[in-house]
Design a protein around this motif. Structure first.
Motif, PDB file in Angstrom:
ATOM      1  N   MET A   1       0.910  -1.065  -0.008  1.00  0.00           N
ATOM      2  CA  MET A   1       0.059  -0.176  -0.152  1.00  0.00           C
ATOM      3  C   MET A   1       1.082   1.255   0.035  1.00  0.00           C
ATOM      4  N   LEU A   2       0.575   2.066  -1.032  1.00  0.00           N
ATOM      5  CA  LEU A   2       1.412   3.314  -0.971  1.00  0.00           C
ATOM      6  C   LEU A   2       1.137   4.380   0.057  1.00  0.00           C
ATOM      7  N   ILE A   3       1.864   5.258   0.286  1.00  0.00           N
ATOM      8  CA  ILE A   3       2.081   6.105   1.417  1.00  0.00           C
ATOM      9  C   ILE A   3       0.570   6.903   1.362  1.00  0.00           C
ATOM     10  N   GLY A   4       0.131   7.417   0.082  1.00  0.00           N
ATOM     11  CA  GLY A   4      -1.001   8.135   0.314  1.00  0.00           C
ATOM     12  C   GLY A   4      -2.218   7.358   0.638  1.00  0.00           C
ATOM     13  N   GLU A   5      -2.247   6.148   0.316  1.00  0.00           N
ATOM     14  CA  GLU A   5      -3.471   5.384   0.562  1.00  0.00           C
ATOM     15  C   GLU A   5      -3.288   5.032   2.248  1.00  0.00           C
TER      16      GLU A   5
ATOM     17  N   GLY B   1       8.890  -2.263   1.778  1.00  0.00           N
ATOM     18  CA  GLY B   1       9.164  -2.349   0.174  1.00  0.00           C
ATOM     19  C   GLY B   1       9.270  -1.080  -0.347  1.00  0.00           C
ATOM     20  N   ARG B   2       9.694  -1.013  -1.533  1.00  0.00           N
ATOM     21  CA  ARG B   2       9.468   0.106  -2.374  1.00  0.00           C
ATOM     22  C   ARG B   2       8.913  -0.325  -3.926  1.00  0.00           C
ATOM     23  N   THR B   3       8.460   0.446  -4.503  1.00  0.00           N
ATOM     24  CA  THR B   3       7.966   0.242  -5.888  1.00  0.00           C
ATOM     25  C   THR B   3       8.981   0.374  -6.726  1.00  0.00           C
ATOM     26  N   PHE B   4       8.896   0.012  -7.998  1.00  0.00           N
ATOM     27  CA  PHE B   4       9.948   0.266  -9.108  1.00  0.00           C
ATOM     28  C   PHE B   4      10.291   1.776  -9.261  1.00  0.00           C
ATOM     29  N   GLY B   5       9.153   2.550  -8.815  1.00  0.00           N
ATOM     30  CA  GLY B   5       9.429   4.050  -9.254  1.00  0.00           C
ATOM     31  C   GLY B   5      10.173   4.752  -7.903  1.00  0.00           C
ATOM     32  N   GLY B   6      10.387   3.882  -6.693  1.00  0.00           N
ATOM     33  CA  GLY B   6      11.162   4.253  -5.541  1.00  0.00           C
ATOM     34  C   GLY B   6      10.081   4.815  -4.634  1.00  0.00           C
TER      35      GLY B   6
END
Length: 330
Positions: free
Chosen positions: A1-5, A30-35
């Motif tokens: 889940m990304l930070i905004g969510e 973790g980190r996404t491919f985009g960092g």
């Protein structure tokens, strides 16, 4: 889940989540491919743990220690939090009391506000001389709330400061008796004594009623002060307690003088004489001496025959004393 969510669902701002990350408090797994930061379910549970501990007042450093140290015992920290919270609440209560005192004085300008604040600072001083100075300072620019003075009277142990406070309370006018009433019913006997001493110096029917109620107090000193004040007001309800004070030797000379003043009323005089002679029949020797001495305060027409009878008493000390007193009255 990304930070905004995560921020949207948890209610913790993205900025705060980044702050947690920088402190190592909650680092995304973790980190996404985009960092971009990517939070796992375990990371989100940790966020809620952090927020729960923050709600108890823990600092972020304390939270980090609590979550990372397996041997961490929360009991000491919780007790410390309780102490800090109580201290903060006390400070808040002091501020609230101060604001209410200022509001109660109905100041017309900042000079009046400053006068009340100055008085509050003075009354909170650990030095008795400073507290007394604060009370006696001129206050023409702002009326002092009776609730403030009454509260100070009930708390003040120094007799000189207490006297100044009672003077200021009487001078302030207002509903001083009502402000002292709670103290007259306090579980703390010292507070009750201070309250009755202050009420004794105040005029009016409300003060008289409060003093009459105090005649039933469990503490002899409270009853004695109330009885003396009531007797000085001409209230014959104080007679039984005043006679008891003579018998027990509790400020007996003052009590006898007040009984003498009450005996100027013919109806009350008969009651007092009956009470005194009744106690003379059964009292211990020391008490009989005090009762004999009290008779001299009574109207001579009533006391003289009793003293002459006592001059023949089996107790030689009582007999000599009664004979001498009868001579002064006869």
């Amino acid at each position: 889940m990304l930070i905004g969510e995560v921020a949207r669902r948890s209610g913790v701002s993205s900025r705060m989540l980044r702050h947690y990350d920088s402190l190592g408090l909650v680092r995304p797994t973790g980190r996404t491919f985009g960092g971009y930061r990517e939070y796992s379910d375990e990371d989100i549970r940790r966020i809620f743990h952090v927020e729960s501990l923050r709600s108890l007042g823990l600092s972020l450093r304390e939270i980090g220690r609590a979550l990372e140290d397996p041997a961490f015992e929360p009991s000491d920290l919780v007790r410390d939090l309780i102490k800090r919270t109580e201290e903060r609440l006390n400070r808040e209560q002091e501020l609230l009391d101060r604001l209410r005192a200022v509001d109660g004085s109905a100041p017309t300008g900042w000079e009046g506000v400053l006068r009340i604040v100055e008085l509050l600072h003075g009354l909170n001083s650990p030095h008795a001389a400073r507290r007394q100075q604060a009370v006696l300072s001129p206050a023409e620019d702002a009326p002092v709330p009776t609730e403030l003075l009454a509260g100070a009277v009930l708390a003040e142990a120094d007799p000189n400061v207490a006297g100044a406070l009672r003077w200021a309370l009487a001078r302030a006018g207002g509903d001083g008796v009502a402000s002292l009433a709670s103290g007259a019913r306090s579980e703390d006997v010292d507070v009750r004594r201070r309250a009755i001493l202050a009420i004794a110096g105040m005029p009016g029917a409300e003060a008289t009623a409060a003093l009459a109620e105090a005649l039933g107090d469990a503490d002899p000193a409270v009853r004695a002060r109330a009885a003396l004040a009531l007797g000085a007001r001409g209230e014959d309800t104080a007679v039984p307690e005043l006679v008891r004070m003579v018998v027990e030797g509790t400020t007996d000379v003052e009590a006898a003088e007040v009984l003498g003043a009450l005996a100027r009323d013919d109806g009350t005089a008969g009651r007092i004489m009956s009470a005194l002679t009744g106690e003379l029949a059964t009292a211990e020797p020391a008490a009989r001496i005090r009762l004999t001495q009290a008779l001299v305060e009574m109207p001579p027409a009533l006391a003289l025959d009793v003293l002459r009878d006592l001059a023949e008493d089996d107790d030689r000390t009582v007999a000599l004393l009664a004979s001498a007193l009868a001579g002064t009255l006869g």
